[in-house]
Design a protein around this motif. Structure first.
Motif, PDB file in Angstrom:
ATOM      1  N   SER A 171      42.798  32.585  27.671  1.00 41.59           N
ATOM      2  CA  SER A 171      42.798  31.166  28.012  1.00 41.59           C
ATOM      3  C   SER A 171      43.438  30.909  29.365  1.00 41.59           C
ATOM      4  CB  SER A 171      43.522  30.366  26.929  1.00 41.59           C
ATOM      5  OG  SER A 171      44.835  30.870  26.734  1.00 41.59           O
ATOM      6  N   ASP A 172      44.320  31.821  29.814  1.00 39.42           N
ATOM      7  CA  ASP A 172      44.930  31.622  31.120  1.00 39.42           C
ATOM      8  C   ASP A 172      43.893  31.733  32.241  1.00 39.42           C
ATOM      9  OD1 ASP A 172      44.583  34.285  30.512  1.00 39.42           O
ATOM     10  OD2 ASP A 172      46.249  34.950  31.777  1.00 39.42           O
ATOM     11  N   TYR A 173      42.857  32.534  32.014  1.00 43.33           N
ATOM     12  CA  TYR A 173      41.791  32.629  33.024  1.00 43.33           C
ATOM     13  C   TYR A 173      40.994  31.327  33.074  1.00 43.33           C
ATOM     14  CZ  TYR A 173      37.949  34.502  35.779  1.00 43.33           C
ATOM     15  OH  TYR A 173      37.017  34.709  36.769  1.00 43.33           O
ATOM     16  N   LEU A 174      40.818  30.670  31.931  1.00 41.29           N
ATOM     17  CA  LEU A 174      40.141  29.373  31.928  1.00 41.29           C
ATOM     18  C   LEU A 174      40.958  28.353  32.710  1.00 41.29           C
ATOM     19  CD1 LEU A 174      37.965  27.395  30.983  1.00 41.29           C
ATOM     20  CD2 LEU A 174      39.253  27.114  28.841  1.00 41.29           C
ATOM     21  N   MET A 175      42.294  28.413  32.571  1.00 45.70           N
ATOM     22  CA  MET A 175      43.135  27.530  33.373  1.00 45.70           C
ATOM     23  C   MET A 175      42.914  27.786  34.860  1.00 45.70           C
ATOM     24  SD  MET A 175      47.245  27.598  33.916  1.00 45.70           S
ATOM     25  CE  MET A 175      46.953  29.062  34.907  1.00 45.70           C
ATOM     26  N   TYR A 176      42.844  29.071  35.231  1.00 46.18           N
ATOM     27  CA  TYR A 176      42.561  29.400  36.636  1.00 46.18           C
ATOM     28  C   TYR A 176      41.200  28.851  37.060  1.00 46.18           C
ATOM     29  CZ  TYR A 176      39.860  32.181  39.895  1.00 46.18           C
ATOM     30  OH  TYR A 176      38.977  32.563  40.862  1.00 46.18           O
ATOM     31  N   ALA A 177      40.179  29.002  36.216  1.00 47.33           N
ATOM     32  CA  ALA A 177      38.839  28.541  36.563  1.00 47.33           C
ATOM     33  C   ALA A 177      38.812  27.031  36.792  1.00 47.33           C
ATOM     34  CB  ALA A 177      37.853  28.928  35.455  1.00 47.33           C
ATOM     35  N   VAL A 191      50.741  33.574  31.408  1.00 47.54           N
ATOM     36  CA  VAL A 191      49.793  33.950  32.456  1.00 47.54           C
ATOM     37  C   VAL A 191      49.901  35.458  32.683  1.00 47.54           C
ATOM     38  CG1 VAL A 191      49.061  33.578  34.832  1.00 47.54           C
ATOM     39  CG2 VAL A 191      50.040  31.688  33.523  1.00 47.54           C
ATOM     40  N   SER A 192      48.783  36.151  32.515  1.00 42.94           N
ATOM     41  CA  SER A 192      48.768  37.601  32.693  1.00 42.94           C
ATOM     42  C   SER A 192      48.795  37.967  34.173  1.00 42.94           C
ATOM     43  CB  SER A 192      47.525  38.194  32.030  1.00 42.94           C
ATOM     44  OG  SER A 192      46.349  37.718  32.673  1.00 42.94           O
ATOM     45  N   GLU A 193      49.129  39.226  34.447  1.00 39.98           N
ATOM     46  CA  GLU A 193      49.168  39.704  35.823  1.00 39.98           C
ATOM     47  C   GLU A 193      47.786  39.643  36.468  1.00 39.98           C
ATOM     48  OE1 GLU A 193      50.855  43.542  36.038  1.00 39.98           O
ATOM     49  OE2 GLU A 193      52.812  42.944  35.231  1.00 39.98           O
ATOM     50  N   GLN A 194      46.761  39.877  35.654  1.00 39.48           N
ATOM     51  CA  GLN A 194      45.398  39.826  36.169  1.00 39.48           C
ATOM     52  C   GLN A 194      45.052  38.422  36.642  1.00 39.48           C
ATOM     53  OE1 GLN A 194      42.376  40.744  33.256  1.00 39.48           O
ATOM     54  NE2 GLN A 194      41.051  41.678  34.813  1.00 39.48           N
ATOM     55  N   THR A 195      45.456  37.402  35.899  1.00 34.86           N
ATOM     56  CA  THR A 195      45.172  36.016  36.275  1.00 34.86           C
ATOM     57  C   THR A 195      46.016  35.593  37.465  1.00 34.86           C
ATOM     58  OG1 THR A 195      44.633  35.505  33.962  1.00 34.86           O
ATOM     59  CG2 THR A 195      45.061  33.643  35.427  1.00 34.86           C
ATOM     60  N   VAL A 196      47.219  36.137  37.576  1.00 30.88           N
ATOM     61  CA  VAL A 196      48.076  35.806  38.715  1.00 30.88           C
ATOM     62  C   VAL A 196      47.394  36.182  40.024  1.00 30.88           C
ATOM     63  CG1 VAL A 196      50.235  36.397  39.875  1.00 30.88           C
ATOM     64  CG2 VAL A 196      50.239  35.878  37.441  1.00 30.88           C
ATOM     65  N   VAL A 197      46.657  37.300  40.021  1.00 35.04           N
ATOM     66  CA  VAL A 197      45.936  37.718  41.227  1.00 35.04           C
ATOM     67  C   VAL A 197      44.919  36.656  41.629  1.00 35.04           C
ATOM     68  CG1 VAL A 197      44.406  39.459  42.209  1.00 35.04           C
ATOM     69  CG2 VAL A 197      46.272  40.154  40.687  1.00 35.04           C
ATOM     70  N   TYR A 198      44.211  36.106  40.646  1.00 30.56           N
ATOM     71  CA  TYR A 198      43.233  35.064  40.933  1.00 30.56           C
ATOM     72  C   TYR A 198      43.912  33.779  41.406  1.00 30.56           C
ATOM     73  CZ  TYR A 198      39.656  37.929  38.655  1.00 30.56           C
ATOM     74  OH  TYR A 198      38.788  38.940  38.335  1.00 30.56           O
ATOM     75  N   LEU A 199      45.029  33.445  40.793  1.00 32.29           N
ATOM     76  CA  LEU A 199      45.762  32.252  41.219  1.00 32.29           C
ATOM     77  C   LEU A 199      46.302  32.411  42.634  1.00 32.29           C
ATOM     78  CD1 LEU A 199      47.732  31.393  37.941  1.00 32.29           C
ATOM     79  CD2 LEU A 199      45.836  30.110  38.933  1.00 32.29           C
TER      80      LEU A 199
END
Length: 380
Positions: A195-201, A272-280
């Motif tokens: 769900s953290d990736y959806l927040m990024y999206a 927030v995962s480390e993977q999503t942090v990269v996108y953010l």
């Protein structure tokens, strides 16, 4: 048909205890609508909002709750209780004049974002005119910063908790339609990641709209610069002031979002995962890029004022030069005409047969000689 909106000011909350639910902003008469999406790596479907309690109790899949319109306080309060949101969070998301910010609570993350809108645009929002794949951007670039145009913003609040994302839109629009379309795509990363990736999206979708606005803004500034330099009559000082005021307003919306994302990346909450942090981090870089572009636009707008005044002064000088040349030519001609207009009896030229044509020829010769002299000096 235009819908009339009711303005509710911040001062109406004076004296109320903290956490009191009261909408602040321009209230849209459209009813509040709720859409609930449940998704996982292999599926995505839209559910009935009435089953929200059961879906949250199950907690097996990711859930996205999208609330469009903040008119119905009962629905907002109900969702707040289901997600166990702090009363101050509910108060902030109902305040559409809230500054963009990021707050990290024990069980959830709260984001407030702003996106630019133009009150002169038809429809609910500017999505229909900032599509990069259509020619409607030309309309947007010319109409966005006119003298009677007022740039405002629309608020979007995002709640991220464990497996749940809840977005609150100030009013209905098709802003998030692209996210919904991606959600139902089998190859979409939104399904595969949490769900953290959806927040990024959702955040990235908001920031992408700024790029579309800036592209149109750049075209408008180039057009305005050309018209100012050419001395076009359709440029007025009010248009330049409107541009500077709108640029300042845009800066007030972008700057807090940049700080907000920088803080989110720097703190890296547990949700927030480390993977999503990269996108953010990539979104944060985009905002830094937008800020650099905006600062250059602001400097150009300041220069426009000086160029405009300089162009006005040059045009006035040209007018004064023409009038001065005309007056200078007529000074000796007026002198000659004045002499022969004295009507003395003993003026020999008065009884001369060729007196009148000689005087006329003399005046024309003087005027011609002066024009040749002015031309040689490059005064004309």
């Amino acid at each position: 048909m235009l819908r009339r909106k009711i303005a509710v000011s911040q001062s109406s909350k004076a004296g109320l205890p903290p956490g009191t639910l009261q909408y602040v902003g321009e209230r849209d008469p459209e009813p509040t609508s709720v859409r609930v999406f449940v998704y996982g790596p292999d599926f995505a479907e839209e559910k009935n909002p009435e089953c929200l309690e059961e879906l949250l109790r199950a907690g097996e899949n990711n859930i996205w709750i999208n609330v469009s319109g903040l008119f119905n306080l009962d629905i907002i309060n109900r969702i707040g209780k289901l997600l166990k949101l702090h009363p101050l969070t509910l108060e902030d998301l109902l305040n559409t004049e809230q500054r963009p910010k990021y707050e990290d609570f024990d069980d959830y993350i709260f984001l407030v974002l702003k996106i630019i809108r133009n009150d002169r645009m038809p429809g609910n929002f500017t999505e229909s005119v900032i599509d990069k794949n259509t020619a409607a951007t030309n309309y947007f670039s010319r109409e966005l910063f006119q003298q009677d145009s007022r740039i405002s913003s629309r608020q979007i609040s995002i709640i991220l908790s464990d497996g749940v994302v809840c977005s609150f839109e100030e009013s209905g629009s098709d802003l998030l339609d692209s996210i919904i379309k991606r959600l139902f795509d089998r190859k979409s990363r939104i399904r595969k990641y949490g769900s953290d990736y959806l927040m990024y999206a959702l955040t990235d979708c908001v920031v992408d709209r700024y790029f579309a606005v800036f592209e149109s803004l750049g075209e408008y500034i180039e057009d305005l610069e050309g018209r100012i330099i050419e001395g076009s009559d359709d440029v007025e000082i009010e248009e330049i002031y409107t541009l500077k005021r709108n640029l300042l307003y845009i800066r007030k919306q972008i700057w807090p979002i940049r700080e907000m994302l920088s803080g989110l990346v720097r703190n890296q909450p547990e949700l927030v995962s480390e993977q999503t942090v990269v996108y953010l981090s990539d979104v944060s870089d985009h905002l830094h890029q937008l800020n650099d572009i905006l600062e250059s636009y602001r400097e150009m707008s300041t220069g426009f004022y000086e160029i405009y005044l300089s162009t006005l002064s040059n045009r006035m000088n040209e007018v004064m030069k023409v009038l001065t040349i005309i007056a200078t030519i007529f000074i000796p001609l007026t002198f000659i005409a004045g002499i022969y207009g004295m009507n003395f009896v003993y003026m020999p030229e008065l009884v001369w047969e060729f007196g009148y044509p000689s005087a006329v020829i003399l005046m024309l010769a003087i005027a011609l000689v002066m024009l040749v002299y002015f031309r040689k000096k490059k005064w004309i």
